[in-house]
Design an enzyme around this catalytic site. Structure first.
Site, PDB file in Angstrom:
ATOM      1  N   LYS A 180       0.857  -1.203   0.000  1.00 23.63           N
ATOM      2  CA  LYS A 180       0.000   0.000   0.000  1.00 23.63           C
ATOM      3  C   LYS A 180       0.886   1.243   0.000  1.00 23.63           C
ATOM      4  O   LYS A 180       0.657   2.179  -0.776  1.00 23.63           O
ATOM      5  CB  LYS A 180      -0.896   0.004   1.233  1.00 23.63           C
ATOM      6  CG  LYS A 180      -1.478   1.363   1.562  1.00 23.63           C
ATOM      7  CD  LYS A 180      -2.264   1.400   2.846  1.00 23.63           C
ATOM      8  CE  LYS A 180      -1.470   1.608   4.095  1.00 23.63           C
ATOM      9  NZ  LYS A 180      -1.213   3.019   4.473  1.00 23.63           N
ATOM     10  N   ASN A 181       1.903   1.258   0.846  1.00 18.63           N
ATOM     11  CA  ASN A 181       2.707   2.471   1.004  1.00 18.63           C
ATOM     12  C   ASN A 181       3.672   2.732  -0.150  1.00 18.63           C
ATOM     13  O   ASN A 181       4.161   3.849  -0.290  1.00 18.63           O
ATOM     14  CB  ASN A 181       3.444   2.454   2.344  1.00 18.63           C
ATOM     15  CG  ASN A 181       2.470   2.646   3.498  1.00 18.63           C
ATOM     16  OD1 ASN A 181       1.294   2.961   3.275  1.00 18.63           O
ATOM     17  ND2 ASN A 181       2.938   2.432   4.715  1.00 18.63           N
ATOM     18  N   CYS A 189      -4.318  12.873  13.191  1.00 18.07           N
ATOM     19  CA  CYS A 189      -5.100  11.623  13.209  1.00 18.07           C
ATOM     20  C   CYS A 189      -4.744  10.898  14.503  1.00 18.07           C
ATOM     21  O   CYS A 189      -3.933  11.372  15.293  1.00 18.07           O
ATOM     22  CB  CYS A 189      -4.813  10.776  11.982  1.00 18.07           C
ATOM     23  SG  CYS A 189      -3.144  10.155  11.956  1.00 18.07           S
ATOM     24  N   ARG A 238      -0.053  15.175  12.153  1.00 21.21           N
ATOM     25  CA  ARG A 238       0.598  14.821  10.879  1.00 21.21           C
ATOM     26  C   ARG A 238       1.056  16.120  10.206  1.00 21.21           C
ATOM     27  O   ARG A 238       0.415  16.609   9.288  1.00 21.21           O
ATOM     28  CB  ARG A 238      -0.351  14.028   9.977  1.00 21.21           C
ATOM     29  CG  ARG A 238      -0.932  12.774  10.603  1.00 21.21           C
ATOM     30  CD  ARG A 238       0.092  11.748  11.041  1.00 21.21           C
ATOM     31  NE  ARG A 238       0.813  11.094   9.978  1.00 21.21           N
ATOM     32  CZ  ARG A 238       0.381  10.009   9.330  1.00 21.21           C
ATOM     33  NH1 ARG A 238      -0.790   9.507   9.626  1.00 21.21           N
ATOM     34  NH2 ARG A 238       1.106   9.461   8.380  1.00 21.21           N
ATOM     35  N   ASP A 251       5.326   1.039  12.073  1.00 19.29           N
ATOM     36  CA  ASP A 251       4.083   0.381  11.630  1.00 19.29           C
ATOM     37  C   ASP A 251       3.975  -1.047  12.127  1.00 19.29           C
ATOM     38  O   ASP A 251       2.964  -1.700  11.868  1.00 19.29           O
ATOM     39  CB  ASP A 251       4.008   0.380  10.095  1.00 19.29           C
ATOM     40  CG  ASP A 251       3.839   1.777   9.557  1.00 19.29           C
ATOM     41  OD1 ASP A 251       4.003   1.960   8.335  1.00 19.29           O
ATOM     42  OD2 ASP A 251       3.573   2.693  10.351  1.00 19.29           O
ATOM     43  N   ARG A 310      -8.426  -0.261   5.173  1.00 21.27           N
ATOM     44  CA  ARG A 310      -7.611   0.795   4.534  1.00 21.27           C
ATOM     45  C   ARG A 310      -6.317   0.216   3.988  1.00 21.27           C
ATOM     46  O   ARG A 310      -5.771   0.716   3.025  1.00 21.27           O
ATOM     47  CB  ARG A 310      -7.237   1.870   5.553  1.00 21.27           C
ATOM     48  CG  ARG A 310      -8.384   2.624   6.148  1.00 21.27           C
ATOM     49  CD  ARG A 310      -7.835   3.606   7.143  1.00 21.27           C
ATOM     50  NE  ARG A 310      -6.847   4.453   6.524  1.00 21.27           N
ATOM     51  CZ  ARG A 310      -7.120   5.668   6.059  1.00 21.27           C
ATOM     52  NH1 ARG A 310      -8.321   6.155   6.201  1.00 21.27           N
ATOM     53  NH2 ARG A 310      -6.215   6.393   5.462  1.00 21.27           N
TER      54      ARG A 310
HETATM   55  C1  EPZ Z   1       4.694   7.061   6.019  1.00 19.22           C
HETATM   56  O1  EPZ Z   1       3.918   8.150   6.509  1.00 19.22           O
HETATM   57  C2  EPZ Z   1       3.771   5.853   6.041  1.00 19.22           C
HETATM   58  N1  EPZ Z   1       2.588   6.109   5.205  1.00 19.22           N
HETATM   59  C3  EPZ Z   1       3.302   5.567   7.472  1.00 19.22           C
HETATM   60  O2  EPZ Z   1       2.538   4.362   7.448  1.00 19.22           O
HETATM   61  C4  EPZ Z   1       4.544   5.338   8.335  1.00 19.22           C
HETATM   62  O3  EPZ Z   1       4.128   5.136   9.678  1.00 19.22           O
HETATM   63  C5  EPZ Z   1       5.456   6.569   8.254  1.00 19.22           C
HETATM   64  O4  EPZ Z   1       5.814   6.821   6.874  1.00 19.22           O
HETATM   65  C6  EPZ Z   1       6.745   6.384   9.043  1.00 19.22           C
HETATM   66  O5  EPZ Z   1       7.442   5.271   8.555  1.00 19.22           O
HETATM   67  C7  EPZ Z   1       2.720   6.020   3.858  1.00 19.22           C
HETATM   68  O6  EPZ Z   1       3.780   5.756   3.336  1.00 19.22           O
HETATM   69  C8  EPZ Z   1       1.481   6.276   3.066  1.00 19.22           C
HETATM   70  P1  EPZ Z   1       6.705  10.565   7.851  1.00 19.22           P
HETATM   71  P2  EPZ Z   1       4.495   9.657   6.375  1.00 19.22           P
HETATM   72  O7  EPZ Z   1       6.581  11.852   7.114  1.00 19.22           O
HETATM   73  O8  EPZ Z   1       5.409   9.791   5.245  1.00 19.22           O
HETATM   74  C9  EPZ Z   1       7.179  13.885  11.149  1.00 19.22           C
HETATM   75  C10 EPZ Z   1       0.671   3.001   7.810  1.00 19.22           C
HETATM   76  O9  EPZ Z   1       0.285   2.504   8.872  1.00 19.22           O
HETATM   77  N2  EPZ Z   1       6.947  14.871  10.077  1.00 19.22           N
HETATM   78  O10 EPZ Z   1       7.830   9.652   7.499  1.00 19.22           O
HETATM   79  O11 EPZ Z   1       3.313  10.567   6.470  1.00 19.22           O
HETATM   80  C11 EPZ Z   1       5.973  13.040  11.464  1.00 19.22           C
HETATM   81  O12 EPZ Z   1       5.093  13.687  12.356  1.00 19.22           O
HETATM   82  C12 EPZ Z   1       1.135   4.436   7.777  1.00 19.22           C
HETATM   83  O13 EPZ Z   1       0.761   2.392   6.708  1.00 19.22           O
HETATM   84  C13 EPZ Z   1       7.169  16.211  10.342  1.00 19.22           C
HETATM   85  O14 EPZ Z   1       7.542  16.581  11.454  1.00 19.22           O
HETATM   86  O15 EPZ Z   1       5.328   9.772   7.724  1.00 19.22           O
HETATM   87  C14 EPZ Z   1       6.599  11.807  12.073  1.00 19.22           C
HETATM   88  O16 EPZ Z   1       6.887  12.055  13.434  1.00 19.22           O
HETATM   89  C15 EPZ Z   1       0.882   5.160   9.100  1.00 19.22           C
HETATM   90  N3  EPZ Z   1       6.952  17.125   9.358  1.00 19.22           N
HETATM   91  C16 EPZ Z   1       7.914  11.661  11.310  1.00 19.22           C
HETATM   92  O17 EPZ Z   1       8.167  12.939  10.719  1.00 19.22           O
HETATM   93  C17 EPZ Z   1       6.539  16.755   8.104  1.00 19.22           C
HETATM   94  O18 EPZ Z   1       6.377  17.642   7.230  1.00 19.22           O
HETATM   95  C18 EPZ Z   1       7.885  10.631  10.202  1.00 19.22           C
HETATM   96  O19 EPZ Z   1       6.722  10.875   9.420  1.00 19.22           O
HETATM   97  C19 EPZ Z   1       6.322  15.380   7.845  1.00 19.22           C
HETATM   98  C20 EPZ Z   1       6.540  14.452   8.843  1.00 19.22           C
END
Ligand code: EPZ
Length: 432
Positions: free
Chosen positions: A22-23, A116, A121, A310, A402
């Site tokens: 999915k990701n 969420c 996020r 995850d 999802r």
């Molecule tokens: C991806 O989300 C995955 N989703 C998430 O999987 C996964 O948990 C996450 O990466 C971490 O591995 C998809 O790929 C669709 P991040 P993403 O930006 O990219 C912070 C699932 O269960 N951050 O890597 O949205 C954020 O708050 C989902 O399949 C900022 O601070 O996550 C977090 O603490 C849930 N500013 C950290 O970085 C930003 O602009 C990592 O988030 C963006 C993120």
């Protein structure tokens, strides 16, 4: 809406085939906007999140056809540069439309994703990225309004945030940079396999990307991209979820269509906790069985190749019935412990201490009605239900739908006693 009724205590056996990731699919589907040629993407899982993304693409004006696991996307000139709140609110990952829309049209209006249940996020790193390439970003009426009237120009951008690298932020910058003038260098890039899969897809479209999978990715902008065919990588989190099921409540199960190198952190932890994990010669399948004297473990999640955030909820379900003390800390989403309160309703002994879950293994969990909350928390409840004594009802199954393709069918195929039934009392699907 549906609920899942699980009769616990039955040992799983046999084998299961893992779906496409999915990701990996979500940013790759969004990247189809980068060309007016058709693209064909195979092994896109039929789950709500990918279907939401396909709905948004067609709402933007792309034509989308799905036949079984293969999706064909055609995005001709004239596609819209603004996605509707109605669509985007259903899935925060739609932020990954930002890069391709900016690369293709030099402007876009995207509703801001809210928070969420797994935590806030933020999108500050996504904004930092597109501003670095020369775009102007405003927030208006809950939307990100982004313009680059003179087009995008390559730059060097450090994408590290307070909680480490960002997966979709790295994806967005890569997709924005492929058609930018000049060269872009991403420092502190995410190294997840899904980022590498996106880079491979973009290079098949004629992009010029080097270093994906390392902390520094270099993108040399090109004039245009063309169509291509691509098969997404296996879903390592679905595979990991079934590996935990194998260690928790099985005679030993075989999980097919996996990629061993994506599963190292989890496999090492399961072995350390005394379970059996045996990969096939080519690493495309893995046999997992419960250890004879399993013991608790310690998890501190970290960006790939560290232990994935995850997978921590699923491991918490296993630790709940593993003798000894286990400790789970999530450095990426520190509040991601919604599953603990529901596991405690099933008899788990979990104490939260300053953002860390301390789990004391009990002999058995007992079935109870529980509420799914986010995708991976729901998977943890399913695992706990499979091992619990008696019957568990898991409400709000849309959270599972999802990201897990045909989970109930796959569990039935492994000999689980599960039944998906309508849940008339439940509200319609909530935005997550
Ligand atoms: C991806 O989300 C995955 N989703 C998430 O999987 C996964 O948990 C996450 O990466 C971490 O591995 C998809 O790929 C669709 P991040 P993403 O930006 O990219 C912070 C699932 O269960 N951050 O890597 O949205 C954020 O708050 C989902 O399949 C900022 O601070 O996550 C977090 O603490 C849930 N500013 C950290 O970085 C930003 O602009 C990592 O988030 C963006 C993120």
């Amino acid at each position: 809406m549906d609920k899942l009724i699980v009769e616990g205590g039955h040992l799983l056996k046999g084998s299961v085939n893992i779906s496409g990731s999915k990701n990996a699919s979500l940013p790759i589907l969004a990247a189809a906007l980068l060309t007016d040629d058709p693209v064909r993407i195979s092994r896109v899982p039929d789950v709500s999140d990918t279907n939401y993304m396909l709905q948004i693409l067609s709402q933007l004006g792309a034509s989308v056809e799905r036949s079984s696991g293969t999706v064909r996307i055609d995005s001709p000139d004239g596609i819209s540069s603004s996605a509707s709140y109605e669509q985007v609110r259903k899935m925060r990952a739609s932020i990954c439309l930002l890069g391709p829309m900016m690369a293709r049209m030099n402007r876009c209006t995207l509703p801001l994703p809210g928070g969420c249940v797994i935590g806030d996020r933020p999108v500050d790193l996504h904004v930092r990225a597109i501003q670095a390439l020369g775009a102007r970003v405003r927030v208006k009426g809950g939307n990100l309004v982004i313009e680059a009237p003179n087009g995008l120009v390559g730059a060097t951008v450090d994408m590290r945030g307070d909680n480490g690298p960002t997966v979709l932020g790295t994806d967005n910058l890569m997709m924005a940079a492929v058609l930018a003038r000049g060269t872009t260098v991403i420092e502190s890039a995410a190294r997840e396999p899904e980022v590498v899969d996106l880079a491979n897809f973009l290079n098949k479209m004629g992009a010029h990307i080097e270093g994906a999978g390392s902390r520094t990715i270099t993108i040399h902008g090109v004039e245009r991209l063309h169509g291509c065919q691509h098969t997404v990588i296996p879903d390592r989190i679905e595979a990991g979820t079934f590996m935990v099921a194998g260690a928790l409540i099985s005679e030993g199960i075989t999980i097919n269509r996996v990629c061993q190198e994506h599963l190292t952190a989890l496999a090492d932890l399961l072995v350390e906790c005394g379970h059996t994990v045996r990969f096939s010669e080519d690493g495309s399948s893995v046999f997992v069985a419960p250890g004879t004297s399993p013991k608790g473990g310690k998890i501190t999640t970290s960006p790939y190749p560290g232990f994935p955030t995850d997978m921590q909820a699923q491991m918490t379900a296993l630790f709940s019935v593993t003798p000894g003390i286990s400790v789970v800390r999530d450095t990426i989403f520190p509040q991601r412990f919604m599953h603990c309160s529901e596991l405690k309703r099933m008899g788990a002994n979990i104490k939260m201490d300053n953002g860390t879950a301390i789990i004391t293994g009990t002999d058995r969990l007992s079935g109870a009605p529980v509420m799914a909350s986010d995708l991976r928390a729901s998977a943890a409840l399913v695992l706990a239900a499979l091992a619990a004594e008696g019957t568990t009802e898991i409400h709000r199954l849309y959270h599972i739908d999802r990201g897990y393709e045909m989970l109930d069918d796959k569990l039935l195929g492994l000999g689980a006693y599960v039944r998906r039934v309508p849940d008339p009392k439940e509200p319609a699907a909530q935005a997550i």
